[in-house]
Design a protein around this motif. Structure first.
Motif, PDB file in Angstrom:
ATOM      1  N   LEU A 146       0.842  -1.196   0.000  1.00 17.74           N
ATOM      2  CA  LEU A 146       0.000   0.000   0.000  1.00 17.74           C
ATOM      3  C   LEU A 146       0.881   1.251   0.000  1.00 17.74           C
TER       4      LEU A 146
ATOM      5  N   TYR B 235      -5.790   2.850   3.503  1.00 20.79           N
ATOM      6  CA  TYR B 235      -5.933   1.499   4.068  1.00 20.79           C
ATOM      7  C   TYR B 235      -7.403   1.115   4.258  1.00 20.79           C
TER       8      TYR B 235
ATOM      9  N   TRP C 129      -9.195   0.414   1.055  1.00 18.88           N
ATOM     10  CA  TRP C 129      -8.629  -0.818   0.485  1.00 18.88           C
ATOM     11  C   TRP C 129      -9.205  -2.044   1.217  1.00 18.88           C
TER      12      TRP C 129
END
Lengths: 159, 183
Positions: free
Chosen positions: A44, A50, A53
């Motif tokens: 990442l 995050y 995702w």
């Protein structure tokens, strides 16, 4: 890692459970999603992404699971929906537990479309792609979900 | 989007569960630990393999090293033992002897001298080996100088013996075939 987990677990659980409508399945999905994300976190590039995702992993896994269910019917366009009658703030008297329960009682397809569109911010075009349906089916399933929710919640007011 | 939809969206967090079953985190943590253990095991295996390969390489190298004659010139040069030109003297004497030949029936007379020469060469290799392993020490330098002196004396002795035999052979031929001395 536990801090990250604490930060996102409830939101991810809610997202997954709204799609799968099954706590145990969602727990498995959550476990796998967090594990995958922790193992690949170095890939990442931006830490801020995050959450989105992880949510993408959770949603994809949840959709994959409901599509694999034998009783998951292919979604069709729902016709002749009544136009909604908007009462003033009728829903404010209803507890969130009841709303949550009503969402869980929606049919799988309508609930998935409702969750993705309203709560996860997907466009109908994206929903159509992930669920292999047409954009108009996605739209009509969404309206159908809202109609059913209104009906269920209205009934709950008089119970 | 109507007010009801807006209301749901605005209160999205209220629709989240109060808590997630702790067993989910325990399972995640357990898997992470398993992964770490696996990595640790791989590391240990790699380390053991590295040590084994190092040992194999060391023994392989030592074996090659042992089987190869020590570099005499290098060691002598390193400790200034070439100044006496012993190696040159030895080489000249060996070349002379290599050309010499004696009657076949007399070759046995040289066996003891040749065995002595072979024994001395073995000792010399031990001296070089000692220097290679322990570094140069003066007493070894002395031993090497003595070795060369003794070897030159021995080669001279062999040379004289050859000359003596050939002198008598010329005086009274034995009709035996002539053979070279293998040095």
């Amino acid at each position: 890692m536990q801090t990250i987990y604490e930060m996102f677990s409830k939101e991810m659980m809610a997202t997954s459970q709204r799609i799968t409508n099954h706590r145990s399945d969602s727990e498995d999905i959550l476990q796998e999603a967090f594990l995958t994300s922790f193992q690949k976190i170095s890939l990442l590039k931006e830490d801020q992404k995050y959450g989105s995702w992880l949510k993408r992993i959770v949603i994809n896994s949840s959709l994959k699971l409901i599509k694999s269910r034998k009783n998951f019917n292919s979604l069709n366009e729902v016709e002749h929906l009544e136009s909604e009658v908007i009462d003033q703030k009728w829903y404010e008297e209803i507890s969130f537990e009841v709303i949550q329960e009503a969402i869980h009682q929606l049919p799988d397809g309508a609930r998935a479309v409702f969750s993705l569109y309203l709560l996860e911010g997907y466009k109908h075009k994206e929903i159509a792609e992930v669920l292999d349906i047409s954009v108009s089916t996605s739209k009509s399933q969404y309206r159908y979900a809202i109609k059913l929710l209104r009906e269920k919640l209205s009934h709950s007011l008089y119970e | 989007m109507n007010d009801f939809e807006k209301y749901i969206l605005e209160n999205k967090r209220q629709l989240e569960p109060k808590k997630v079953d702790p067993k989910v985190w325990l399972a995640v943590e357990n898997e992470i630990l398993k992964g770490k253990n696996k990595r640790f095991q791989y590391l240990i295996k790699a380390l053991i393999l590295g040590i084994i390969l190092s040992f194999v390489a060391y023994f392989f190298y030592s074996n090659i090293h042992q089987n190869q004659p020590l570099d005499e010139e290098r060691i002598l040069a390193q400790y200034d033992l070439t100044q006496y030109n012993f190696t040159q003297q030895v080489n000249i004497k060996k070349q002379q002897l290599a050309k010499a030949s004696v009657p076949q029936d007399k070759i046995e007379d040289f066996q003891i001298l040749l065995q002595q020469l072979e024994f001395m060469d073995g000792q010399f290799q031990d001296y070089l080996q000692y220097i290679e392993e322990n570094g140069y020490q003066e007493f070894i330098g002395d031993q090497i100088l003595n070795f060369y002196k003794s070897k030159i004396e021995l080669l001279d002795k062999i040379q004289k013996e050859v000359e003596k035999i050939n002198y008598y052979e010329n005086l009274q031929p034995s009709n035996s075939d002539k053979v070279e001395i293998q040095i």
